[in-house]
Design an enzyme around this catalytic site. Structure first.
Site, short mmCIF file in Angstrom:
data_model
loop_
_atom_site.label_atom_id
_atom_site.label_comp_id
_atom_site.label_asym_id
_atom_site.label_seq_id
_atom_site.Cartn_x
_atom_site.Cartn_y
_atom_site.Cartn_z
N ASP A 147 6.78 37.76 -18.67
CA ASP A 147 6.83 39.09 -19.28
C ASP A 147 5.43 39.69 -19.30
O ASP A 147 4.60 39.37 -18.44
CB ASP A 147 7.43 38.97 -20.69
CG ASP A 147 8.18 40.21 -21.12
OD1 ASP A 147 7.54 41.27 -21.25
OD2 ASP A 147 9.41 40.14 -21.34
N HIS A 202 5.88 44.31 -25.12
CA HIS A 202 7.22 43.87 -24.70
C HIS A 202 7.35 42.36 -24.80
O HIS A 202 8.32 41.83 -25.34
CB HIS A 202 7.43 44.35 -23.26
CG HIS A 202 8.80 44.21 -22.71
ND1 HIS A 202 9.21 43.10 -22.00
CD2 HIS A 202 9.86 45.05 -22.73
CE1 HIS A 202 10.46 43.28 -21.60
NE2 HIS A 202 10.88 44.45 -22.02
N SER A 254 16.59 44.00 -21.91
CA SER A 254 15.39 43.19 -22.17
C SER A 254 15.51 42.40 -23.45
O SER A 254 14.87 41.36 -23.60
CB SER A 254 14.16 44.10 -22.32
OG SER A 254 13.56 44.34 -21.10
#
Ligand SMILES: *[C@@H]1O[C@H](CO)[C@@H](O)[C@H](O)[C@H]1NC(C)=O
Ligand SMILES: *[C@@H]1O[C@H](CO)[C@@H](O)[C@H](O)[C@H]1NC(C)=O
Ligand SMILES: *[C@@H]1O[C@H](CO)[C@@H](O)[C@H](O)[C@H]1NC(C)=O
Ligand SMILES: *[C@@H]1O[C@H](CO)[C@@H](O)[C@H](O)[C@H]1NC(C)=O
Ligand SMILES: *[C@@H]1O[C@H](CO)[C@@H](O)[C@H](O)[C@H]1NC(C)=O
Ligand SMILES: *[C@@H]1O[C@H](CO)[C@@H](O)[C@H](O)[C@H]1NC(C)=O
Ligand SMILES: *[C@@H]1O[C@H](CO)[C@@H](O)[C@H](O)[C@H]1NC(C)=O
Length: 756
Positions: free
Chosen positions: A154, A213, A541
């Site tokens: 990620d 994220h 996600s």
């Protein structure tokens, strides 16, 4: 009084949003490096070479020099070689000019040299902030993922977040070979056991994240229990990931411009396999690509060969059909659904009607009086009408909306946050945001700069009718805070990508849905400097790492299960009903089809004890790939085996021992077999129950199976028999299921039939 209160909260929100946006201005580390090279024609190429027999025994140096031998003499290796791969590919990533690439492609032993692409992260809606009870997916099991390593590929991590504390955690298992690239001691610990950056820049930077994220996804998979995860003194609760006692290994592949190059993703998967992870979580994708051109499919095959389970997001391109990423059958493809918690507000009209929706911004002191209500799209300023209906930036300039509640349509381009800003600039007191038709009833709790509510498309139509039918339309907003127990949950959210699979229509995808809407998890910063740092975001996600964590829990209780067995356990035990006891709905509030839900909504407790599994060995995928019509060379790119399809008995897609059926049915019957492995009680008897799809005959043989041993395998066959065209009516597809039922277990697989 009202104003000051907002101002305090708003400035915090605005500054954080600004932080997010301003990263777009940061110069790319890649660009910087290329400038140094003084050659703008250079691009990173992924180069696949014909596999050498000796590779397995090569030391790293041998591997590098073998790869270098394909490049011209005097080639500036040091600056141009980007990555050498061992597990995921026989090949490397290198910076080349198009001319160099062309001449390399013609060399002996080169299978393929192609420019790399950039993947994007699968979060849709702007991250937003509020503390809430987590409450979802807490699984009171003794192990909680103990001894299992989850690799998260990620945007990096914010390592000092309390979700990554290692209190009471044992050291990583002996097989762990990874590193921590953070400078200084005490950054990695027994929770966060590894962190690497595969983002190439002139200086090697540690794998901190700047786009928030990766911290969120890692915490969803394996965050520790954190009490009192609350913000602004709102709802309090315990936050935790799915496998709070699993170890985390972080591989940063996205730069600060949110670009995630495929050379880095392949490198991360290569290293993660070498490091010894058990589960890989990837919340990113490239859309639908042939598996031999899809870096995640290629890397995931190598992972699967090494016993590593790979969970990926399905993509956020729904609700249209055939919008999936990550379709390969050796990947768990995860769609997104709602949880039973909503953060509610409603629009109350002058006629007394009330329309419920969502918002994160919940002012406690919004006056309970009716304000004049206007639809921005009927302000009627000539060529601006279209833009005004969407409240686009600048469209309400020079218009005074003082004292008014403003109705704006939600389009695709601009966030609802920005629309609210436009209304605030025109002095509006509040905004009602109306979903586009495709978003239907899917609403999101997002941050706003003024009192706001997002309502369904249907509610929007009714409110517009009211505005048209009344001389003095009025409205106000009512804020109701967090509401738990939505009986329509889980429902498939509009953005969740849908099947059928484009690359392999004979495999049903997505595989499963899991929580992906308004998910609370770790955030690098506290929003008010007082409460713990948590944020709410939505996207596939978010659902993907939930399934990665659940896979880790299953792996922890069943260390000997293959990735395919774990996937089967998750799929065959999934829920098909919502909390209200009716079939799971979609964003239209219609029953969701199997192209939206796959096998259904994950049920972690049942998945740990499925009774039977449909297992697949890595080599079983070769006859399947031959059957897909791939060339020997294309299969070699994926499998890293020398394959000759003329000597392999190829199979149709639907013959792969997959825990679902996707049948493309013409006028002829089709016949397939499946093999069950007993992972429940030694002596158990199952009989088949069918929900036969419309306009179809089905027969299963045998219809009863008795197992006498654990791990015993038994095969059965299924005939799919078409009926007359008339019996289908106007339907182009149909769906059903096949379930093996014993006293203790129900092992269900979904069936989709597309009529050809
Ligand atoms: C890491 O530590 C080394 C040695 O202490 C130092 O030279 C280097 O600049 C540090 N790197 C970063 C990115 O902080
Ligand atoms: C919109 O109308 C205004 C005033 O008539 C004009 O100045 C402007 O150029 C128009 N814009 C577009 C994009 O047509
Ligand atoms: C509407 O907004 C778009 C995007 O901001 C802009 O390009 C366009 O010119 C606007 N239209 C008018 C008529 O101003
Ligand atoms: C409202 O009325 C206007 C003009 O009278 C019309 O153009 C518009 O379509 C109407 N809207 C709705 C939602 O009925
Ligand atoms: C594949 O096998 C067939 C049949 O045995 C043989 O004729 C062919 O030469 C083989 N192809 C390759 C590339 O080895
Ligand atoms: C299963 O059944 C067989 C005979 O049917 C018996 O010999 C065996 O002991 C049983 N196993 C268990 C675990 O009950
Ligand atoms: C099928 O479609 C036709 C044409 O659209 C329509 O007339 C007919 O009523 C439909 N039949 C059924 C069973 O829905």
């Amino acid at each position: 009084m009202m104003k000051t209160n907002y101002t305090m909260q708003l400035s915090l929100l605005v500054s954080l949003i600004f932080i997010l946006c301003s990263f777009n201005q940061i110069t790319s580390v890649f660009a910087a490096e290329e400038n140094q090279e003084h050659d703008h024609n250079l691009m990173t190429y992924i180069v696949h070479v014909k596999k050498s027999e000796n590779v397995a025994s090569f030391q790293s140096e041998d591997l590098h020099s073998w790869y270098h031998s394909f490049l011209p003499q005097n080639f500036p290796h040091k600056h141009r070689m980007v990555f050498s791969y061992r597990h995921v590919a026989s090949g490397f990533a290198v910076k080349l000019t198009p001319e160099e690439a062309k001449s390399l492609q013609e060399k002996d032993g080169i299978l393929l040299a192609r420019p790399e692409r950039t993947l994007s992260l699968h979060t849709t809606h702007s991250p937003t902030f509020l503390g809430l009870k987590h409450g979802q997916g807490l699984w009171n099991d003794d192990n909680l993922g103990k001894g299992v390593i989850i690799g998260v590929i990620d945007s990096g991590i914010f390592p000092s977040h309390p979700s990554f504390n290692d209190e009471g955690m044992p050291p990583p298992p002996a097989k762990w070979k990874g590193h921590c690239e953070f400078n200084g001691t005490k950054i990695c610990n027994n929770k966060l056991i590894g962190a690497r950056s595969l983002v190439k820049s002139t200086i090697q930077e540690p794998p901190f994240e700047n786009i928030f994220h990766g911290t969120h996804t890692a915490a969803e998979a394996a965050g520790r229990f954190i009490k009192d995860a609350s913000v602004f003194g709102n709802a309090k609760g315990v936050a935790a990931g799915m496998a709070p006692n699993a170890h985390l290994a972080i591989y940063k592949v996205c730069n600060d411009k949110i670009e995630c190059p495929e050379s880095a993703i392949l490198a991360a998967m290569d290293i993660a396999i070498e490091d010894g992870v058990d589960v890989l979580s990837l919340s990113l994708g490239l859309g639908s690509l042939p598996f031999f051109e899809d870096p995640i499919a290629i890397g995931a095959f190598a992972a699967t060969k090494n016993g590593v389970f790979v969970s990926c997001s399905a993509g956020n391109s729904g609700p249209e059909y055939s919008t999936l990423s990550n379709e390969a059958p050796w990947i768990l493809t995860v769609g997104a659904s709602t949880i039973d918690r909503k953060i509610v507000a409603s629009a109350k009209l002058g006629n007394g009607e009330e329309y419920e929706g969502e918002t994160l911004f919940q002012p406690k002191d919004f006056p309970q009086q009716l304000f004049p209500l206007v639809y921005a799209g009927s302000l009627g300023y000539g060529n601006q009408t279209q833009n005004q209906s969407l409240c686009l930036p600048g469209s309400l300039k020079n218009i005074d909306l003082s004292g008014k509640v403003v109705l704006c349509d939600i389009g695709e381009d601009v966030s609802t946050f920005v629309k609210g800003q436009e209304v605030l600039n025109a002095n509006g007191v509040a905004v009602i945001l109306v979903n586009s038709e495709s978003d239907g009833f899917s609403t999101f709790a997002t941050a706003h700069v003024l009192p706001a509510v997002e309502v369904s498309y249907a509610a929007g139509l009714t409110i517009k009718d009211y505005i048209n039918s009344t001389y003095n339309p009025t409205a106000t907003l009512l804020f109701k805070g967090t509401v738990i127990g939505d009986s329509l949950a889980p429902s498939v959210v509009s953005f969740s990508s849908r099947g059928p699979s484009q690359q392999s229509p004979g495999i049903l995808k997505p595989d499963i849905i899991g929580p992906g809407v308004n998910i609370l998890a770790a955030w690098p910063v506290s929003i008010d400097n007082k409460t713990p740092p948590f944020a709410i975001t939505s996207g596939t996600s978010m659902s993907c790492p939930h399934l990665s964590g659940i896979a880790a829990l299953i792996k922890s209780s069943h260390p000997d299960w293959s990735p395919a067995a774990i996937k089967s356990a998750i799929m065959t035990t999934a829920n098909t009903l919502n909390l209200g006891g009716i079939p799971i709905l979609d964003q239209r509030l219609s029953p969701a089809d199997v192209f939206a839900t796959g096998a259904g909504h994950v049920n972690p407790v049942k998945a740990n004890d499925p009774g039977l599994v449909y297992d697949i060995q890595p080599e079983d995928y070769v006859p399947y790939l031959c059957g897909l019509g791939y060339t020997d060379q294309e299969i070699e790119l994926i499998a890293q085996w020398v394959v000759n399809c003329s000597n392999v008995k190829s199979i149709p897609e639907a013959q792969l021992n997959y825990p679902s059926f996707s049948i493309l049915l013409g006028s002829d019957s089709q016949y397939y077999t499946r093999t069950l492995t007993n992972v429940g009680l030694a002596n158990s008897t199952y009989r088949v129950e069918l929900e036969v799809p419309l306009a179809l005959g089905m027969s299963v043989n045998p219809s009863e199976i008795t197992f006498n041993e654990v791990n015993e395998k038994v095969s059965y066959s299924v005939d799919f028999i078409p009926k007359t065209k008339e019996s289908r009516g106007n339907n182009t597809y149909a769906q059903g299921s096949l379930t093996w039922v014993s006293d203790k277990h129900a092992v269900r697989i979904p069936i989709s039939v597309i009529f050809m």
